[in-house]
Write an enzyme that holds these catalytic residues in place. Structure first.
Site, PDB file in Angstrom:
ATOM      1  N   ASP B  66      68.330 -35.339  -1.186  1.00  0.00           N
ATOM      2  CA  ASP B  66      68.853 -36.323  -0.232  1.00  0.00           C
ATOM      3  C   ASP B  66      68.759 -35.703   1.162  1.00  0.00           C
ATOM      4  O   ASP B  66      69.464 -34.737   1.465  1.00  0.00           O
ATOM      5  CB  ASP B  66      70.314 -36.647  -0.596  1.00  0.00           C
ATOM      6  CG  ASP B  66      70.956 -37.629   0.382  1.00  0.00           C
ATOM      7  OD1 ASP B  66      70.330 -37.952   1.415  1.00  0.00           O
ATOM      8  OD2 ASP B  66      72.093 -38.065   0.106  1.00  0.00           O
ATOM      9  N   SER B 144      55.307 -43.799  12.919  1.00  0.00           N
ATOM     10  CA  SER B 144      55.039 -45.244  12.963  1.00  0.00           C
ATOM     11  C   SER B 144      54.373 -45.543  14.292  1.00  0.00           C
ATOM     12  O   SER B 144      54.454 -44.728  15.218  1.00  0.00           O
ATOM     13  CB  SER B 144      56.371 -45.992  12.880  1.00  0.00           C
ATOM     14  OG  SER B 144      56.220 -47.348  13.273  1.00  0.00           O
ATOM     15  N   TYR B 157      65.157 -48.194  15.796  1.00  0.00           N
ATOM     16  CA  TYR B 157      64.082 -47.604  14.978  1.00  0.00           C
ATOM     17  C   TYR B 157      63.097 -46.853  15.875  1.00  0.00           C
ATOM     18  O   TYR B 157      62.761 -45.693  15.609  1.00  0.00           O
ATOM     19  CB  TYR B 157      63.370 -48.720  14.210  1.00  0.00           C
ATOM     20  CG  TYR B 157      62.253 -48.258  13.304  1.00  0.00           C
ATOM     21  CD1 TYR B 157      62.491 -47.364  12.264  1.00  0.00           C
ATOM     22  CD2 TYR B 157      60.950 -48.734  13.467  1.00  0.00           C
ATOM     23  CE1 TYR B 157      61.466 -46.953  11.425  1.00  0.00           C
ATOM     24  CE2 TYR B 157      59.924 -48.330  12.626  1.00  0.00           C
ATOM     25  CZ  TYR B 157      60.178 -47.442  11.612  1.00  0.00           C
ATOM     26  OH  TYR B 157      59.166 -47.035  10.782  1.00  0.00           O
ATOM     27  N   LYS B 161      62.021 -42.898  15.952  1.00  0.00           N
ATOM     28  CA  LYS B 161      60.639 -42.470  15.707  1.00  0.00           C
ATOM     29  C   LYS B 161      60.062 -41.739  16.917  1.00  0.00           C
ATOM     30  O   LYS B 161      59.286 -40.794  16.764  1.00  0.00           O
ATOM     31  CB  LYS B 161      59.764 -43.671  15.313  1.00  0.00           C
ATOM     32  CG  LYS B 161      60.047 -44.196  13.900  1.00  0.00           C
ATOM     33  CD  LYS B 161      59.801 -43.130  12.819  1.00  0.00           C
ATOM     34  CE  LYS B 161      59.910 -43.677  11.401  1.00  0.00           C
ATOM     35  NZ  LYS B 161      59.840 -42.599  10.376  1.00  0.00           N
TER      36      LYS B 161
END
Lengths: 398, 398
Positions: B66, B144, B157, B161
Site C-alpha cells: 500500500d 499523464s 489531479y 501529476k
C-alpha cells in the site's frame, strides 16, 4: 487603475511577504498582513510592522493566520470579511526544502505540500465564496522559477511549486466566469532569509550513502549566498514586491504567469507552452458543455499616420517587417489597410492570444527598435486601441 | 536489450497497472505485481492474476503493498530484496480526482498528494538504496498528459501529476551518477475504470454555489466515456502497457518523458521546454560542485556513400536540406565533410541534446521523406554511429 484595494497576504512575517505588505501599504492599499504565531514567535515582527504602518500613516493590520490550520484560516478570513471586502489575496506563505530528494521522509514531503499547496487550497476555499458572490477578485500565487524547472537537490520544493502552478492555472479557468483571476508570480533567486535555513532532509543515513554528492545542497546554498552578496539589483527581493504591486494595479486580464529576476529560461518555457495550453483549453472546454468564455484574445488596432515625405517608405517598411515580428509574438492575424481617405495613414489589425502575448511583443528589443525607427517618420504618435474578443465588435471599432 | 528483468509495479490490481503487469510477464520478465488489500478487497483479482500467470507459465507473483503506508512499502520491498534483485520499479498506483477544484477539502487534497506523490517517495526511498548500491536501476513513473497541462475540473489531479513530474525529473538528475534512470510515461486518456468513479469533491455547498458550471465535471467524464466507446485504437490502454514494456527493454539513456495516445499538445511542450531545461542544468550543476556528468548529448556521425552518377546532386541536396531539418530537430552542430579519398562519400557530424531529440528527428515524416529520396542515390546504406558526449572522443571516431 490605481484604486485602493483590500489585500490579504500570507506569510507576511519575513522575506518577500513582509516586503510586499509594506510596499502595498505604502502605495495606499489596505493591507491585511497575515502570519502565524502573532503572539509568540512573530510577536516582535508583528509589533514592528504595526508601528511602522502607524508611524507612516499607512493602512495595515497584522492578522493571525496559519495556512496549515483550516480553523485558523477560516477564522481569520470570516472575521475579516465581516468588516472588510477582501479584493486581493496573495498566497505567499511557503517553505523551500533543499537537499537530496530521496532523503526527505514521507512526513517531510507531506509537510511541504501541506504548506505550499494545501495551504493555498485552505485560503482559497475560505475567501473564494465571498469573491464569487461579488463576481470580483484577484488571487496572486507566489510560485518560483522552480515551478517551471526541475532542479536537482531542490526536487521536493520544485515538486510543490509545480503542483501550485497547475492548481493555480486550473483555478484560473474555473474562476474566470466569476470575474476572478488566479495568477502566478515566479521569482528567480532573490536575497531573503529563505536560503539561510531551509528544511533539510532528516534521513541522515540516506544522505551519507550519497558520498561526495551529499555536499551538493550546501554548495548550492553557498553559491546562492555568494550571488546575493554581490548585491546585484536583479536579486533584490524588492523587485518581487514591486512586481506583485504592479499586478495588483493592472487591469484584467492579467498575465497568468509573471517572472521576476533571473528567469533561468522559464520566460521561454512560459512563452512556448502558452499557445499549446491555449489550444488545449479551446478543445477541452466545449466538452464541459457549460456557459464559459475561454477567449482571452485581444483585438488590437493600431493607426499610423506618416509624415508625407516618409509615407511610402514607412508603409513599405511595415509590410516587410511587421508580419514576421508579429508572427514571432504569437499574433494570430495580421491585416494592413491603407486609410480610404488619407494615403499617408495605415491601420494595422492584430489579434494576440492574450494580454501577456501583447506585452511580450511590446517588450521585445526588436519591437522597440522598430518603434524608435518609425518615430521620425510619423506626424502623430501611433494610436493603439484594444478590446477583448469577448466584447461585441462594432463597425466603429474595427 | 531483451534480457529478463525483475520488475515491481504498484497499483497492479486494475487498469494500466494490471495490463502492464500481464504484458511484462508475457514478455518473460519476472513481475512483482503489487497492490493493497491482497487478502480482502483485491483477493479476487489477486487470485485471478496468479492463476493466469500459472496457466501461461509466466513468472509473476502478487505482492501486498500500500503506497500510502510506509511500513507496508518497506516490508514488501525489504522482503522481496532479500531474495530478488528489483531491477525496475513502475510507480503506477494513483488516483484521479475530478471536480471543481475549490470544492475539494484540504483532507482530500492531502490524500491525493499522499497517493500520487508521497506514495512514489515511499517506494523510491525503499528501493533506491539497493539500486544505488548496485549502481543500476530504472524507475518508471506513470504520469499523464495532465502532468504537463492545466485542466479545469481536473485541477487537483493535474497538481499532483505536475508534482510527480518535477519530483521524477529532479531525481533523474540526482540519480544519474548512480547509473539509475528516473523517467516518466505520460498517457493521454485511455479506456480504464479510472474515469468511472473518480474521487469527487466533498464540499457539496461549494459545488452547488457554482450553478450551471457545476455540471462541467460530469459532462467531461461523459465526454471521455463517449470517446472510449468509439473504441479508437489510440485510447486502448494496452498501448500504455506496451510503451512501458518498450521503455523497460530500451537501453539507457532513455527519454525522460514519453507520451502515449492523444498527447493534447504535450509532445510539443516536452520538445520545446527540453532545451531550456537542459541549458538550466548545464548552468546549475557546476554550482553544486560535485562529481557529476549532466551531459546526455549524443554525437552522431553519418557516412553517406553516393552512386557516382548521383554524387554531385546528392551532396548539393544535403547541403540545402539538412541544415534546416537538423536545426528543427534541435541539433546543435552540423558539419558536412567530403571524404578525403572518395569524392562520392560525405560525413555528417551532428550533436543531439539527447537520445530523445535524435529519435524525434528520425521519427519526423520530413526526415523519412528525405531518407527515402536518398535511397536511390546511394551505393550502400547510410552508416550511422553514435556515442555519448561523456565518452572519450578519439581521432578514429571523429
Amino acid at each position: 487603475m490605481n484604486e485602493m484595494k483590500n489585500i490579504l497576504i500570507t506569510g507576511a512575517s519575513r522575506g518577500i511577504g513582509l516586503l510586499t505588505a509594506k510596499t502595498l501599504a505604502a502605495k495606499g492599499h489596505y493591507v491585511l498582513a497575515s502570519m502565524r504565531n502573532v503572539n509568540t514567535q512573530n510577536a516582535g515582527v508583528a509589533a514592528e510592522l504595526t508601528q511602522w504602518a502607524s508611524a507612516n500613516n499607512h493602512n495595515l493590520e497584522v492578522v493571525e493566520l496559519d495556512v496549515t490550520d483550516e480553523d485558523s484560516v477560516n477564522r481569520a478570513i470570516q472575521t475579516l470579511e465581516a468588516r472588510v471586502t477582501i479584493d486581493v489575496v496573495i498566497n505567499n506563505a511557503g517553505i523551500m526544502p533543499c537537499g537530496i530528494t530521496e532523503a526527505f521522509t514521507p512526513e517531510q514531503m507531506a509537510a511541504c505540500f501541506d504548506v505550499n499547496v494545501v495551504g493555498v487550497g485552505r485560503v482559497c476555499r475560505a475567501v473564494l465564496p465571498h469573491m464569487r458572490h461579488r463576481k470580483n477578485g484577484l488571487i496572486i500565487h507566489v510560485s518560483s522559477n522552480s515551478g517551471r524547472l526541475a532542479m536537482p537537490f531542490f526536487g521536493l520544493y520544485c515538486s510543490s511549486k509545480w503542483a501550485l502552478e497547475a492548481l493555480a492555472e486550473s483555478m484560473h479557468y474555473e474562476l474566470s466566469p466569476f470575474g476572478i483571476e488566479s495568477i502566478l508570480v515566479e521569482p528567480g533567486g532573490h536575497e531573503t532569509d529563505l536560503i539561510d535555513n531551509p528544511p533539510s532532509p532528516k534521513d541522515l543515513e540516506c544522505i551519507s550513502s550519497y558520498g561526495e554528492i551529499a555536499e551538493a545542497p550546501d554548495n548550492l546554498k553557498q553559491a546562492f549566498r555568494d550571488m546575493f552578496a554581490q548585491k546585484d539589483s536583479s536579486t533584490d527581493a524588492q523587485n518581487v514586491a514591486d512586481k506583485i504591486a504592479s499586478l495588483v494595479c493592472m487591469s484584467a486580464p492579467r498575465p497568468i504567469r509573471s517572472s521576476v529576476g533571473h528567469d533561468m529560461g522559464i520566460d521561454e518555457i512560459n512563452r512556448l507552452s502558452r499557445p499549446v495550453q491555449a489550444n488545449f483549453i479551446d478543445a477541452f472546454m466545449p466538452l464541459a458543455n457549460v456557459p464559459y468564455n475561454t477567449d482571452n484574445r485581444l483585438f488590437v488596432k493600431a493607426t499610423i499616420q506618416f509624415k508625407p515625405e516618409f509615407a511610402e517608405q514607412g508603409i513599405n517598411a511595415i509590410k516587410q517587417i511587421m508580419p514576421q515580428t508579429l508572427q514571432e509574438a504569437g499574433c494570430q492575424l495580421f491585416t494592413l489597410m491603407k486609410d480610404n481617405d488619407d494615403q499617408k495613414k495605415v491601420h494595422l489589425f492584430e489579434i494576440f492570444d492574450n494580454q501577456d502575448a501583447l506585452d511580450h511583443h511590446y517588450e521585445q528589443d526588436y519591437t522597440k527598435a522598430v518603434f524608435a525607427q518609425y518615430e521620425q517618420w510619423l506626424s502623430t504618435p501611433i494610436e493603439v486601441s484594444k478590446m477583448h474578443a469577448a466584447s461585441p465588435l462594432t463597425s466603429e471599432q474595427l
